[in-house]
Design a protein around this motif. Sequence first.
Motif, PDB file in Angstrom:
ATOM      1  N   ALA A 293      -0.487   1.347  24.346  1.00  0.00           N
ATOM      2  CA  ALA A 293      -1.621   1.980  23.482  1.00  0.00           C
ATOM      3  C   ALA A 293      -2.510   0.922  23.116  1.00  0.00           C
ATOM      4  O   ALA A 293      -2.175  -0.289  22.955  1.00  0.00           O
ATOM      5  N   VAL A 294      -3.916   1.620  22.911  1.00  0.00           N
ATOM      6  CA  VAL A 294      -4.792   0.683  22.283  1.00  0.00           C
ATOM      7  C   VAL A 294      -5.223   1.143  21.009  1.00  0.00           C
ATOM      8  O   VAL A 294      -5.718   2.337  21.176  1.00  0.00           O
ATOM      9  N   ALA A 295      -4.950   0.484  19.984  1.00  0.00           N
ATOM     10  CA  ALA A 295      -5.394   1.006  18.780  1.00  0.00           C
ATOM     11  C   ALA A 295      -6.611   0.205  18.116  1.00  0.00           C
ATOM     12  O   ALA A 295      -6.359  -0.768  17.760  1.00  0.00           O
ATOM     13  N   ASP A 296      -7.680   1.013  18.347  1.00  0.00           N
ATOM     14  CA  ASP A 296      -8.836   0.356  17.873  1.00  0.00           C
ATOM     15  C   ASP A 296      -9.494   0.495  16.363  1.00  0.00           C
ATOM     16  O   ASP A 296      -9.597   1.580  16.098  1.00  0.00           O
ATOM     17  N   ARG A 297      -9.342  -0.657  15.769  1.00  0.00           N
ATOM     18  CA  ARG A 297      -9.731  -0.540  14.191  1.00  0.00           C
ATOM     19  C   ARG A 297      -9.093   0.624  13.468  1.00  0.00           C
ATOM     20  O   ARG A 297      -9.529   1.276  12.781  1.00  0.00           O
TER      21      ARG A 297
ATOM     22  N   VAL B 114      -8.077  -4.970  16.808  1.00  0.00           N
ATOM     23  CA  VAL B 114      -7.834  -4.099  17.728  1.00  0.00           C
ATOM     24  C   VAL B 114      -6.203  -4.502  18.020  1.00  0.00           C
ATOM     25  O   VAL B 114      -5.805  -5.460  18.419  1.00  0.00           O
ATOM     26  N   SER B 115      -5.270  -3.552  18.233  1.00  0.00           N
ATOM     27  CA  SER B 115      -3.999  -3.595  18.773  1.00  0.00           C
ATOM     28  C   SER B 115      -3.706  -2.919  19.966  1.00  0.00           C
ATOM     29  O   SER B 115      -3.953  -2.149  20.384  1.00  0.00           O
ATOM     30  N   VAL B 116      -3.131  -3.875  20.921  1.00  0.00           N
ATOM     31  CA  VAL B 116      -2.801  -3.324  22.214  1.00  0.00           C
ATOM     32  C   VAL B 116      -1.090  -3.735  22.334  1.00  0.00           C
ATOM     33  O   VAL B 116      -0.350  -4.617  22.099  1.00  0.00           O
ATOM     34  N   ALA B 117      -0.424  -2.502  22.688  1.00  0.00           N
ATOM     35  CA  ALA B 117       1.084  -2.415  22.297  1.00  0.00           C
ATOM     36  C   ALA B 117       1.698  -1.907  23.688  1.00  0.00           C
ATOM     37  O   ALA B 117       1.114  -1.041  24.269  1.00  0.00           O
ATOM     38  N   ALA B 118       2.976  -2.049  24.141  1.00  0.00           N
ATOM     39  CA  ALA B 118       3.517  -1.848  25.055  1.00  0.00           C
ATOM     40  C   ALA B 118       5.218  -1.425  24.570  1.00  0.00           C
ATOM     41  O   ALA B 118       5.685  -2.035  23.657  1.00  0.00           O
ATOM     42  N   PRO B 119       5.833  -0.398  25.284  1.00  0.00           N
ATOM     43  CA  PRO B 119       7.209  -0.339  24.969  1.00  0.00           C
ATOM     44  C   PRO B 119       8.242  -1.491  25.172  1.00  0.00           C
ATOM     45  O   PRO B 119       8.127  -2.274  25.948  1.00  0.00           O
ATOM     46  N   VAL B 120       9.375  -1.360  24.462  1.00  0.00           N
ATOM     47  CA  VAL B 120      10.413  -2.222  24.865  1.00  0.00           C
ATOM     48  C   VAL B 120      11.650  -1.176  24.935  1.00  0.00           C
ATOM     49  O   VAL B 120      11.996  -0.461  24.038  1.00  0.00           O
TER      50      VAL B 120
ATOM     51  N   SER C  44       3.277  -5.919  20.408  1.00  0.00           N
ATOM     52  CA  SER C  44       2.025  -5.959  20.354  1.00  0.00           C
ATOM     53  C   SER C  44       1.100  -7.152  20.306  1.00  0.00           C
ATOM     54  O   SER C  44       1.703  -8.221  19.767  1.00  0.00           O
ATOM     55  N   LEU C  45      -0.161  -7.281  20.667  1.00  0.00           N
ATOM     56  CA  LEU C  45      -1.123  -8.276  20.281  1.00  0.00           C
ATOM     57  C   LEU C  45      -2.006  -7.673  19.384  1.00  0.00           C
ATOM     58  O   LEU C  45      -2.637  -6.425  19.635  1.00  0.00           O
ATOM     59  N   VAL C  46      -2.529  -8.148  18.209  1.00  0.00           N
ATOM     60  CA  VAL C  46      -3.507  -7.968  17.574  1.00  0.00           C
ATOM     61  C   VAL C  46      -4.788  -8.920  17.599  1.00  0.00           C
ATOM     62  O   VAL C  46      -4.511 -10.122  17.343  1.00  0.00           O
ATOM     63  N   VAL C  47      -5.818  -8.514  18.003  1.00  0.00           N
ATOM     64  CA  VAL C  47      -6.911  -9.301  18.369  1.00  0.00           C
ATOM     65  C   VAL C  47      -8.307  -8.873  17.640  1.00  0.00           C
ATOM     66  O   VAL C  47      -8.406  -7.606  17.093  1.00  0.00           O
TER      67      VAL C  47
END
Length: 262
Positions: free
Chosen positions: A197-201, A208-214, A226-229
Amino acid sequence: MTGPSEDSADAARSRSAAERLLAVLGAFDHRRPALSLTEISRRAGLPLATAHRLVGELTAWGALERDAAGSYHVGLRIWELAALAPRGPALREAALPFLEDLYEATHENVHLAVRDGLDVVYIERLSGRHAVGVRSRVGARWPLHATGVGLVLLAHSARTFQDQVCDRPLASFTPHTLSDPVRLRRALAEVRRTGCAVADRQITDDAVSVAAPVRGPGGDVVAAVSLVVPSAGTQPHSLIPAVRLAGRGISRALGWRPGSGR
């Protein structure tokens, strides 16, 4: 006729003992970690005498602690119980080496989160001094539709649950928040298709957050990383491989193996 105080007292008496105890504990949150007895009584909807008795019992057991100023805080006994939760410290301990690797590679905000009802709950956060400011913290809750980790968890939940979320009013935090159910359903389909998932603003205008499942041993999605950049000057899609790698590493640490689930 009965007055308001009598009505509230009758309502309090109609609640079970367990409900009253939980109401006292539920009076605390991240915005109000320290409360006076009067504040507990008011927030729990209990008569002062009842709150006094219950607070005394909880303090004696260790669920609450009283400081020198007379305010009450959640006690260490609650933390000890929380440590037994399989989606809490145990998951965090398995994930931490991979979260640290992701942080060292990026020096950006790293999150680990799980779903609880209609919310995402953060159970770990690593953040550098110069990383973009975020509103998340360990124990914080945010609506599923408004975060990268939440979109991952929602996309991999049951379709009936997705319908339940999409049919409710969706809170909006910025002009970019996925508060329209049609857009949200489209985004969830994209998460399932791409595996991230890329959650933009969605929460703030500058992140922006980039997330992946566990995944757990059976392949079910049990958490998200996730990373939030910063939104400015960042190419979030370039971060997807690193976030996916962290998610797969945590999944393997939890017992997932390719072939045991997606």
